[in-house]
Design an enzyme around this catalytic site. Structure first.
Site, PDB file in Angstrom:
ATOM      1  N   ASP A 138      -1.168   0.775  -2.754  1.00 44.87           N
ATOM      2  CA  ASP A 138      -1.011  -0.575  -3.324  1.00 44.87           C
ATOM      3  C   ASP A 138      -1.783  -0.688  -4.503  1.00 44.87           C
ATOM      4  OD1 ASP A 138      -0.417  -3.057  -4.088  1.00 44.87           O
ATOM      5  OD2 ASP A 138      -0.529  -3.741  -1.857  1.00 44.87           O
ATOM      6  N   ARG A 140      -1.635  -3.222  -6.944  1.00 49.04           N
ATOM      7  CA  ARG A 140      -1.549  -4.510  -7.418  1.00 49.04           C
ATOM      8  C   ARG A 140      -2.995  -5.231  -7.784  1.00 49.04           C
ATOM      9  NH1 ARG A 140       2.886  -7.298  -3.370  1.00 49.04           N
ATOM     10  NH2 ARG A 140       1.420  -6.065  -2.025  1.00 49.04           N
TER      11      ARG A 140
END
Ligand SMILES: [Zn+2]
Length: 210
Positions: A138, A140
């Site tokens: 991830d 993000r």
């Protein structure tokens, strides 16, 4: 402190506000606010409804772009239905905000996402596929929420999410998360494994039978 002694505002440098307009949708007439990241040229938007700068907690969603889910009705993930549910809840309350961050495919980009989906077609799960392509599970980054929320005058939210990383990211930027509103979306035969992997490997709060 005089004006010249004020420290440079690094958040404003990270993100510049460009303009706002009306955005009528199926559920409500939102305001859309456009921002640009000068460092990368990436463009981001926030949707607001009602007076969000009155100091009271604002019903909020931090949504990362998912072209396949948000716009192409993909059933491989739950992004589209989550965005839709968040917009409907905000419309019902008459007040809220959606921060729409342009970080496709948990930050790996659209074409890498297609390659990751191909690996998943061949048996990998969503985390393994990203890792096989050399990406972290991830990527993000929620730091842009800080200057966006400041620009909109929001310091306290009721956050619609199943992702504890978003809650801690906001708390780290001194945004008060007054309430956590789960967004539980129906499973289908295509997103079942994806949702299970998000719960098992990425810490998402998804009840197994919902
Ligand atoms: Zn998605």
């Amino acid at each position: 402190m005089s004006i010249v002694d004020l420290p440079l505002n690094s958040e404003e440098q990270a993100l510049e506000f460009v303009d706002s307009c009306d955005l009528p949708t199926t559920w409500a007439r939102f305001r859309m606010h456009g921002f640009v990241e000068p460092a990368t040229g990436k463009e981001h938007v926030a949707l607001t409804l009602g007076d969000v700068a009155d100091g009271k907690a604002v019903l909020a969603r931090i949504h990362s772009e998912c072209l396949t889910g948000d716009a192409l009705f993909s059933q491989r993930c739950d992004c589209g239905p989550q965005l839709e549910a968040a917009m409907q809840k905000i419309a019902a309350e008459g007040r809220g905000v959606i921060l729409y961050l342009r970080q496709e495919g948990r930050g790996i980009g659209l074409l890498a996402k297609i390659r990751a989906y191909h690996l998943q077609d061949d048996g990998a799960d969503t985390v393994e596929a990203n890792q096989k392509l050399g990406f972290a599970a991830d990527l993000r980054n929620y730091s842009l929420c800080d200057p966006m929320l400041k620009h909109l005058g929001i310091s306290s939210v009721k956050l619609m999410t199943n992702n504890p990383r978003k809650i801690s990211a906001l708390q780290n930027m001194q945004v008060k998360v007054e309430e956590h509103v789960p967004l539980i979306i129906a499973r289908n035969q295509f997103n079942q494994r994806y949702l299970e992997t998000k719960a098992a490997k990425l810490g998402h709060m998804l009840a197994p039978d919902l």
